[in-house]
Design a protein around this motif. Structure first.
Motif, PDB file in Angstrom:
ATOM      1  N   ARG A 152       0.837  -1.188   0.000  1.00  0.00           N
ATOM      2  CA  ARG A 152       0.000   0.000   0.000  1.00  0.00           C
ATOM      3  C   ARG A 152       0.879   1.248   0.000  1.00  0.00           C
ATOM      4  O   ARG A 152       1.911   1.286   0.665  1.00  0.00           O
ATOM      5  CB  ARG A 152      -0.923   0.019   1.219  1.00  0.00           C
ATOM      6  CG  ARG A 152      -2.146  -0.873   1.084  1.00  0.00           C
ATOM      7  CD  ARG A 152      -3.063  -0.728   2.278  1.00  0.00           C
ATOM      8  NE  ARG A 152      -2.476  -1.323   3.475  1.00  0.00           N
ATOM      9  CZ  ARG A 152      -3.052  -1.281   4.670  1.00  0.00           C
ATOM     10  NH1 ARG A 152      -4.201  -0.647   4.832  1.00  0.00           N
ATOM     11  NH2 ARG A 152      -2.482  -1.847   5.701  1.00  0.00           N
ATOM     12  N   THR A 153       0.472   2.262  -0.733  1.00  0.00           N
ATOM     13  CA  THR A 153       1.220   3.515  -0.710  1.00  0.00           C
ATOM     14  C   THR A 153       1.022   4.182   0.644  1.00  0.00           C
ATOM     15  O   THR A 153       0.098   3.861   1.394  1.00  0.00           O
ATOM     16  CB  THR A 153       0.724   4.474  -1.805  1.00  0.00           C
ATOM     17  OG1 THR A 153      -0.624   4.839  -1.516  1.00  0.00           O
ATOM     18  CG2 THR A 153       0.801   3.819  -3.177  1.00  0.00           C
ATOM     19  N   LYS A 156      -5.040   7.023   4.768  1.00  0.00           N
ATOM     20  CA  LYS A 156      -6.494   7.089   4.651  1.00  0.00           C
ATOM     21  C   LYS A 156      -7.177   5.866   5.268  1.00  0.00           C
ATOM     22  O   LYS A 156      -8.399   5.747   5.189  1.00  0.00           O
ATOM     23  CB  LYS A 156      -6.887   7.200   3.173  1.00  0.00           C
ATOM     24  CG  LYS A 156      -6.471   8.525   2.537  1.00  0.00           C
ATOM     25  CD  LYS A 156      -6.791   8.527   1.050  1.00  0.00           C
ATOM     26  CE  LYS A 156      -6.319   9.834   0.414  1.00  0.00           C
ATOM     27  NZ  LYS A 156      -6.545   9.852  -1.049  1.00  0.00           N
ATOM     28  N   SER A 157      -6.381   4.973   5.848  1.00  0.00           N
ATOM     29  CA  SER A 157      -6.950   3.762   6.452  1.00  0.00           C
ATOM     30  C   SER A 157      -7.455   4.086   7.848  1.00  0.00           C
ATOM     31  O   SER A 157      -8.001   5.156   8.097  1.00  0.00           O
ATOM     32  CB  SER A 157      -5.920   2.633   6.466  1.00  0.00           C
ATOM     33  OG  SER A 157      -4.815   2.994   7.287  1.00  0.00           O
ATOM     34  N   CYS A 174      -3.180  12.462  14.880  1.00  0.00           N
ATOM     35  CA  CYS A 174      -2.298  11.578  14.116  1.00  0.00           C
ATOM     36  C   CYS A 174      -1.483  12.450  13.166  1.00  0.00           C
ATOM     37  O   CYS A 174      -2.036  13.268  12.436  1.00  0.00           O
ATOM     38  CB  CYS A 174      -3.152  10.568  13.353  1.00  0.00           C
ATOM     39  SG  CYS A 174      -2.238   9.416  12.333  1.00  0.00           S
ATOM     40  N   VAL A 175      -0.163  12.298  13.183  1.00  0.00           N
ATOM     41  CA  VAL A 175       0.697  13.147  12.361  1.00  0.00           C
ATOM     42  C   VAL A 175       1.826  12.298  11.777  1.00  0.00           C
ATOM     43  O   VAL A 175       2.270  11.334  12.389  1.00  0.00           O
ATOM     44  CB  VAL A 175       1.260  14.323  13.204  1.00  0.00           C
ATOM     45  CG1 VAL A 175       2.131  13.825  14.334  1.00  0.00           C
ATOM     46  CG2 VAL A 175       2.003  15.320  12.339  1.00  0.00           C
TER      47      VAL A 175
END
Length: 411
Positions: free
Chosen positions: A345-346, A352-353, A362-363
């Motif tokens: 996965r990229t 986006k998950s 989240c960063v």
């Protein structure tokens, strides 16, 4: 059996042994042995081969089956190997039986980690904690580790009872030593507690994470300090606290010891006082190595350990996905109809998950290159400011928008 590429002449040659069980897939078992190899190299050994066997449960006498142990013995004899390391804690009888069959030194995962901690400990606090953990590990294994400990007793004539064996004497000495170390730790913990109280009511932020995810590097960037950081496991054992100022807002940032899968219970118990900085923190920065293929499992290990030491509660957390510069995307074959995995996965797809559901907590950063650090500083400023306003509600005129502070040239 899998052999490694030879890298060094000076290191002690070792083999690694693990199991594939109903709870551990072959891929996971290989990943666990990769981590064991990293631990071995950190300790100064050179892994030259690895052995995996599929079993429902470890063999009660020899961990692996008889055929696999014969295969290992044959390899050891042919390749001048002097050490075997097993990826689980071995029972005393397993250690004894395996050592008798292979004729070389045997370490399990616990004793290897204890050895690394012993070499990494720098302060009196860390050394005392590690020494106590080592004695606690040694106590049930005295039949194998018979060590003539009576030489350490000095003038204790009259302490031995009638007919007392050497084993009973050694056990008594170790229990006495553990008791002494516990008293030393109580005194040190009391001093540490006073130090924390003397810091006043400044907001406290704790860096936590799996070992070798880049916590110390991130600490150096945020606090402009020079904490030792190295690409080895457990490079930092002692908790380090630094004052950080973002814009016009000061707070305390603590760098703590890294966690690891199957962290020995003796070490968890011994290092609970070191982790008081986490328990007493107001905000947790959970640092994750997003380039590691098993980073989700590592998140679970850290979360479970934090629960075990009662450090989570309802305090806010920020997930900091570090090492985005090292994340490697393995493109999926267009003709492959199997579902995508986390390996192909990229980074954009990963972001986006489930991570996207964390919203602003989240960063994604690279502490090494600086990518994403402005976003982390802005988020950290806002979270610390919210805690600070609750603590000092009449000082809200001091706070500004962090974007304005950046525009004014503040860091």
């Amino acid at each position: 059996m899998k052999e490694f590429i030879k890298t060094s002449q000076s290191s002690e040659r070792t083999i690694l042994v693990g199991l594939i069980t109903p709870d551990v897939s072959e891929t996971q078992a290989e990943e666990y042995l990769d981590e064991l190899a990293f631990l071995s190299e950190t300790a100064g050994a050179e892994p030259v081969a690895r052995f995996l066997q599929r079993l429902d449960t470890p063999h009660p006498a020899t961990f692996v089956g008889k055929g696999k142990l014969d295969e290992i013995a044959e390899y050891v004899s042919a390749h001048e190997v002097g050490l075997a390391i097993f990826d689980d804690e071995l029972a005393p009888n397993q250690l004894r039986n395996i050592e008798r069959q292979l004729g070389i030194r045997i370490l399990d995962r616990t004793s290897l980690i204890l050895d690394i901690f012993a070499t990494r400990a720098q302060t009196a606090h860390a050394k005392t904690q590690v020494e106590m953990a080592q004695y606690q590990y040694m106590l049930p294994r005295l039949t194998r580790l018979w060590t003539h400990l009576e030489r350490q007793r000095g003038g204790n004539i009259g302490l031995r009872g009638p007919g007392e064996t050497q084993l009973e004497t050694d056990r008594r000495i170790i229990l006495r030593k553990i008791s002494q170390l516990k008293e030393q730790l109580k005194k040190i913990d009391k001093q540490k507690s006073v130090q924390r109280q003397n810091r006043g009511k400044m907001v406290r932020v704790a860096l936590v994470g799996y070992t070798n995810v880049g916590k110390s590097t991130l600490m150096n960037v945020l606090a402009k300090s020079d904490i030792f950081a190295e690409n080895k496991l457990f490079a930092t054992l002692d908790t380090t606290v630094r004052k950080v100022v973002l814009g016009n807002l000061p707070f305390l940032l603590a760098d703590t010891v890294g966690f690891i899968r199957k962290l020995p219970t003796q070490l968890v118990e011994s290092f609970k006082s070191t982790l008081d900085e986490v328990r007493e923190s107001d905000l947790i920065l959970h640092v994750v190595d997003i380039s590691h293929p098993e980073f989700e499992d590592q998140i679970a290990v850290v979360t479970e350990t934090l629960r075990e030491i009662e450090a989570l509660g309802d305090k806010p957390q920020i997930l900091v996905f570090n090492k985005i510069d090292a994340y490697q995307h393995i493109p999926k074959d267009p003709d492959d109809l199997t579902p995508a995995t986390k390996l192909n996965r990229t980074r954009e797809e990963l972001e986006k998950s489930w991570m996207a559901r964390m919203g602003n907590d989240c960063v994604f950063i690279s502490a090494r290159t600086g990518e994403g650090m402005d976003e982390l500083r802005r988020l950290l400023y806002e979270r610390v400011k919210a805690i600070h306003i609750q603590r000092y509600p009449y000082n809200d005129f001091l706070y500004q928008d962090y974007s304005d502070l950046l525009d004014d040239g503040a860091e």
